[in-house]
Design a protein around this motif. Sequence first.
Motif, PDB file in Angstrom:
ATOM      1  N   CYS A 118       0.888  -1.268   0.023  1.00  0.00           N
ATOM      2  CA  CYS A 118      -0.008   0.023   0.021  1.00  0.00           C
ATOM      3  C   CYS A 118       0.810   1.340   0.062  1.00  0.00           C
ATOM      4  CB  CYS A 118      -0.867  -0.059   1.472  1.00  0.00           C
ATOM      5  SG  CYS A 118      -2.246  -1.044   1.283  1.00  0.00           S
ATOM      6  N   LEU A 119       2.098   1.101   0.531  1.00  0.00           N
ATOM      7  CA  LEU A 119       3.034   2.361   0.749  1.00  0.00           C
ATOM      8  C   LEU A 119       4.152   2.444  -0.414  1.00  0.00           C
ATOM      9  CD1 LEU A 119       3.597   2.174   4.660  1.00  0.00           C
ATOM     10  CD2 LEU A 119       1.877   3.697   3.448  1.00  0.00           C
ATOM     11  N   MET A 120       3.890   1.237  -1.487  1.00  0.00           N
ATOM     12  CA  MET A 120       4.895   1.371  -2.596  1.00  0.00           C
ATOM     13  C   MET A 120       6.043   1.111  -1.978  1.00  0.00           C
ATOM     14  SD  MET A 120       3.337   1.272  -5.334  1.00  0.00           S
ATOM     15  CE  MET A 120       4.664   1.710  -6.492  1.00  0.00           C
ATOM     16  N   ILE A 121       6.534   0.278  -0.988  1.00  0.00           N
ATOM     17  CA  ILE A 121       7.668   0.141  -0.443  1.00  0.00           C
ATOM     18  C   ILE A 121       8.133  -1.277  -1.207  1.00  0.00           C
ATOM     19  CG2 ILE A 121       9.324  -0.539   1.451  1.00  0.00           C
ATOM     20  CD1 ILE A 121       7.492   1.241   3.158  1.00  0.00           C
ATOM     21  N   PRO A 122       9.224  -1.182  -2.155  1.00  0.00           N
ATOM     22  CA  PRO A 122       9.690  -2.690  -2.835  1.00  0.00           C
ATOM     23  C   PRO A 122      10.421  -3.562  -1.888  1.00  0.00           C
ATOM     24  CG  PRO A 122      11.196  -0.713  -3.325  1.00  0.00           C
ATOM     25  CD  PRO A 122      10.100  -0.149  -2.706  1.00  0.00           C
ATOM     26  N   LEU A 123       9.999  -4.889  -2.000  1.00  0.00           N
ATOM     27  CA  LEU A 123      10.732  -5.761  -1.278  1.00  0.00           C
ATOM     28  C   LEU A 123      11.644  -6.400  -1.918  1.00  0.00           C
ATOM     29  CD1 LEU A 123       7.346  -7.493   0.337  1.00  0.00           C
ATOM     30  CD2 LEU A 123       8.975  -5.689   1.428  1.00  0.00           C
ATOM     31  N   PRO A 124      12.906  -6.837  -1.268  1.00  0.00           N
ATOM     32  CA  PRO A 124      13.915  -7.933  -1.930  1.00  0.00           C
ATOM     33  C   PRO A 124      13.437  -9.115  -2.158  1.00  0.00           C
ATOM     34  CG  PRO A 124      14.269  -7.559   0.506  1.00  0.00           C
ATOM     35  CD  PRO A 124      13.170  -6.833   0.293  1.00  0.00           C
ATOM     36  N   LYS A 125      14.195  -9.890  -3.121  1.00  0.00           N
ATOM     37  CA  LYS A 125      13.698 -11.292  -3.539  1.00  0.00           C
ATOM     38  C   LYS A 125      13.549 -12.215  -2.283  1.00  0.00           C
ATOM     39  CE  LYS A 125      16.221 -12.815  -6.817  1.00  0.00           C
ATOM     40  NZ  LYS A 125      17.448 -13.098  -7.843  1.00  0.00           N
ATOM     41  N   SER A 126      14.306 -12.046  -1.389  1.00  0.00           N
ATOM     42  CA  SER A 126      14.049 -12.996  -0.004  1.00  0.00           C
ATOM     43  C   SER A 126      12.995 -12.776   0.519  1.00  0.00           C
ATOM     44  CB  SER A 126      15.452 -12.539   0.759  1.00  0.00           C
ATOM     45  OG  SER A 126      15.094 -11.279   1.330  1.00  0.00           O
ATOM     46  N   LEU A 176       6.524 -13.684  -1.656  1.00  0.00           N
ATOM     47  CA  LEU A 176       5.603 -14.503  -1.150  1.00  0.00           C
ATOM     48  C   LEU A 176       5.306 -16.071  -1.750  1.00  0.00           C
ATOM     49  CD1 LEU A 176       2.786 -12.235   0.174  1.00  0.00           C
ATOM     50  CD2 LEU A 176       4.140 -13.603   1.521  1.00  0.00           C
ATOM     51  N   ARG A 177       5.809 -16.014  -3.104  1.00  0.00           N
ATOM     52  CA  ARG A 177       5.416 -17.055  -3.928  1.00  0.00           C
ATOM     53  C   ARG A 177       6.453 -17.730  -4.543  1.00  0.00           C
ATOM     54  NH1 ARG A 177       2.366 -13.323  -5.684  1.00  0.00           N
ATOM     55  NH2 ARG A 177       0.449 -14.456  -4.981  1.00  0.00           N
ATOM     56  N   GLY A 178       7.823 -17.043  -4.575  1.00  0.00           N
ATOM     57  CA  GLY A 178       8.762 -17.652  -5.090  1.00  0.00           C
ATOM     58  C   GLY A 178       9.163 -17.140  -6.679  1.00  0.00           C
ATOM     59  N   TRP A 179       8.527 -15.833  -7.072  1.00  0.00           N
ATOM     60  CA  TRP A 179       8.527 -15.186  -8.203  1.00  0.00           C
ATOM     61  C   TRP A 179       9.583 -13.992  -8.302  1.00  0.00           C
ATOM     62  CZ3 TRP A 179       3.429 -15.337 -11.706  1.00  0.00           C
ATOM     63  CH2 TRP A 179       3.166 -16.628 -12.019  1.00  0.00           C
ATOM     64  N   ASP A 180      10.086 -13.783  -7.071  1.00  0.00           N
ATOM     65  CA  ASP A 180      11.006 -12.526  -7.079  1.00  0.00           C
ATOM     66  C   ASP A 180      10.299 -11.310  -7.300  1.00  0.00           C
ATOM     67  OD1 ASP A 180      13.020 -14.427  -6.535  1.00  0.00           O
ATOM     68  OD2 ASP A 180      13.572 -14.433  -8.725  1.00  0.00           O
ATOM     69  N   GLU A 181       9.069 -11.087  -6.862  1.00  0.00           N
ATOM     70  CA  GLU A 181       8.150  -9.917  -7.177  1.00  0.00           C
ATOM     71  C   GLU A 181       8.657  -8.795  -5.889  1.00  0.00           C
ATOM     72  OE1 GLU A 181       4.484 -11.001  -9.412  1.00  0.00           O
ATOM     73  OE2 GLU A 181       4.586 -12.245  -7.360  1.00  0.00           O
ATOM     74  N   ILE A 182       8.855  -7.606  -6.568  1.00  0.00           N
ATOM     75  CA  ILE A 182       8.938  -6.536  -5.520  1.00  0.00           C
ATOM     76  C   ILE A 182       7.659  -6.320  -4.696  1.00  0.00           C
ATOM     77  CG2 ILE A 182      10.998  -5.649  -6.359  1.00  0.00           C
ATOM     78  CD1 ILE A 182       9.383  -3.186  -7.732  1.00  0.00           C
ATOM     79  N   TYR A 183       6.643  -6.381  -5.341  1.00  0.00           N
ATOM     80  CA  TYR A 183       5.208  -6.325  -4.783  1.00  0.00           C
ATOM     81  C   TYR A 183       4.462  -7.602  -4.818  1.00  0.00           C
ATOM     82  CZ  TYR A 183       6.416  -1.419  -5.151  1.00  0.00           C
ATOM     83  OH  TYR A 183       7.221  -0.264  -5.043  1.00  0.00           O
ATOM     84  N   GLY A 217      10.514  -8.339 -17.655  1.00  0.00           N
ATOM     85  CA  GLY A 217      11.375  -8.274 -16.481  1.00  0.00           C
ATOM     86  C   GLY A 217      11.082  -6.759 -15.839  1.00  0.00           C
ATOM     87  N   GLY A 218      11.757  -6.641 -14.777  1.00  0.00           N
ATOM     88  CA  GLY A 218      11.710  -5.421 -14.077  1.00  0.00           C
ATOM     89  C   GLY A 218      11.093  -5.389 -12.705  1.00  0.00           C
ATOM     90  N   TRP A 219      10.401  -6.571 -12.292  1.00  0.00           N
ATOM     91  CA  TRP A 219       9.821  -6.664 -11.105  1.00  0.00           C
ATOM     92  C   TRP A 219      10.832  -7.325 -10.005  1.00  0.00           C
ATOM     93  CZ3 TRP A 219       8.107  -8.980 -15.927  1.00  0.00           C
ATOM     94  CH2 TRP A 219       8.512 -10.382 -15.731  1.00  0.00           C
ATOM     95  N   ALA A 220      12.117  -7.579 -10.199  1.00  0.00           N
ATOM     96  CA  ALA A 220      12.917  -8.135  -9.186  1.00  0.00           C
ATOM     97  C   ALA A 220      13.639  -6.997  -8.903  1.00  0.00           C
ATOM     98  CB  ALA A 220      13.706  -9.143  -9.699  1.00  0.00           C
ATOM     99  N   LEU A 221      14.482  -6.970  -7.428  1.00  0.00           N
ATOM    100  CA  LEU A 221      15.147  -6.003  -6.674  1.00  0.00           C
ATOM    101  C   LEU A 221      16.586  -6.642  -6.622  1.00  0.00           C
ATOM    102  CD1 LEU A 221      14.620  -3.051  -5.746  1.00  0.00           C
ATOM    103  CD2 LEU A 221      14.742  -4.212  -3.415  1.00  0.00           C
ATOM    104  N   ASP A 222      17.035  -6.903  -8.131  1.00  0.00           N
ATOM    105  CA  ASP A 222      18.386  -7.161  -8.012  1.00  0.00           C
ATOM    106  C   ASP A 222      18.890  -6.489  -9.257  1.00  0.00           C
ATOM    107  OD1 ASP A 222      17.438  -8.403 -10.301  1.00  0.00           O
ATOM    108  OD2 ASP A 222      17.518 -10.366  -9.498  1.00  0.00           O
TER     109      ASP A 222
END
Length: 378
Positions: free
Chosen positions: A133-141, A144-151, A207-212
């Motif tokens: 909700c706050l648009m804070i991107p998450l690292p791959k670790s 929630l599902r193993g798709w390396d999504e920042i959201y 691509g573009g959705w992984a924080l690497d």
Amino acid sequence: MTDPLPPVAGPPKSHFVLLDGLRGVASLMVVAFHLFEAYAANDPQKQIINHGYMAVDFFFLLSGFVLAYAYDDRWDRLSVGGFFLRRVVRLQPMVVVGSLFGAALFAFQHYSIYPKAGTATPAYVLLVMLLGCLMIPLPKSADLRGWDEIYPLNGPAWSLFYEYVANALYALGLRRLPNGALALLVALFGAALVHLLVWGPRGDVIGGWALDSTGIRIGLSRVLFPFFAGVLLMRIGGRIRVPHSFAVSSALLVLALALPRMGGPERLWVNGLYESACIILLFPVIVAIGAGEQAVDGPSIRLARFFGRLSYPLYITHYPLIYIFTGWVVDRKIPPAQGALVGVATFVAALLFAYACLKLYDEPARRWLAARLLPRRG
């Protein structure tokens, strides 16, 4: 976009209704692309509406064009903070809904293709929802599902993150560049995009959705050229008037997104050249055609206006349904004939939910926020 926001002080500006309509066409193509993706089995050669992901790059081009049109000549009456506040009021209400909707449907997504989904606790899902909700991107670790999504609850929100990045670069400095300097910068961004597409490992812009490092490179390459090419296109007066402009520009866009993958697995660079040509050459032409017609009535204009208003809620809320559809198809090996019926139902459900969000929440919320946060004069 149709914004229920008070205008920045200055002469009233006409509205590019057909550009809104093209955004709607692109959103519909994205939903269809994601539904067909369930049957691609990670093989891009099998994907129907093969280049549907390039709708995101088209969105970025539209955004740069429209934002430059709206704000380029009004910075003497608008602060940087006021600009960012207007963007938050425009974009953030539906970001919140997308995250909430993703959390609500996460319990129905425990399929084998999501190997981490069964390990997430309710408390952790709620935390990810709040951060989304706050648009804070998450690292791959933290996925929630193993798709390396920042959201992880609503994958397509990654493009909104890069939309904010481009908006920030525009507002904090690049808006001041003269056209010559901006053209040089756009050319450099275009070269980086071509390098990714032609010499990269995939031959496409997916691509573009992984924080690497790879994900960030793809995300920046995808946003920087089209967004600032859109700004430049507006500044140099990019307009093309043709008869039946909405039909023509929509047909060109649908064709570009729907053609089969080029070159095959042994010549990835051929597909890279095709996508480079679409993003760098064809998409600006399509936007120029859409911008060349500003009629205010007629069946095509009314259709464009409707789908333009629906486009953003549809784009930012459809993917939680896609997670469920894709897991169901893959895990249960659903044949295409059976999957088509459920796919159509999913498409209709996504449209109805987006329309309900638009009318019952998004437009009222933006009006409420604008009345309290935005001054009537910039």
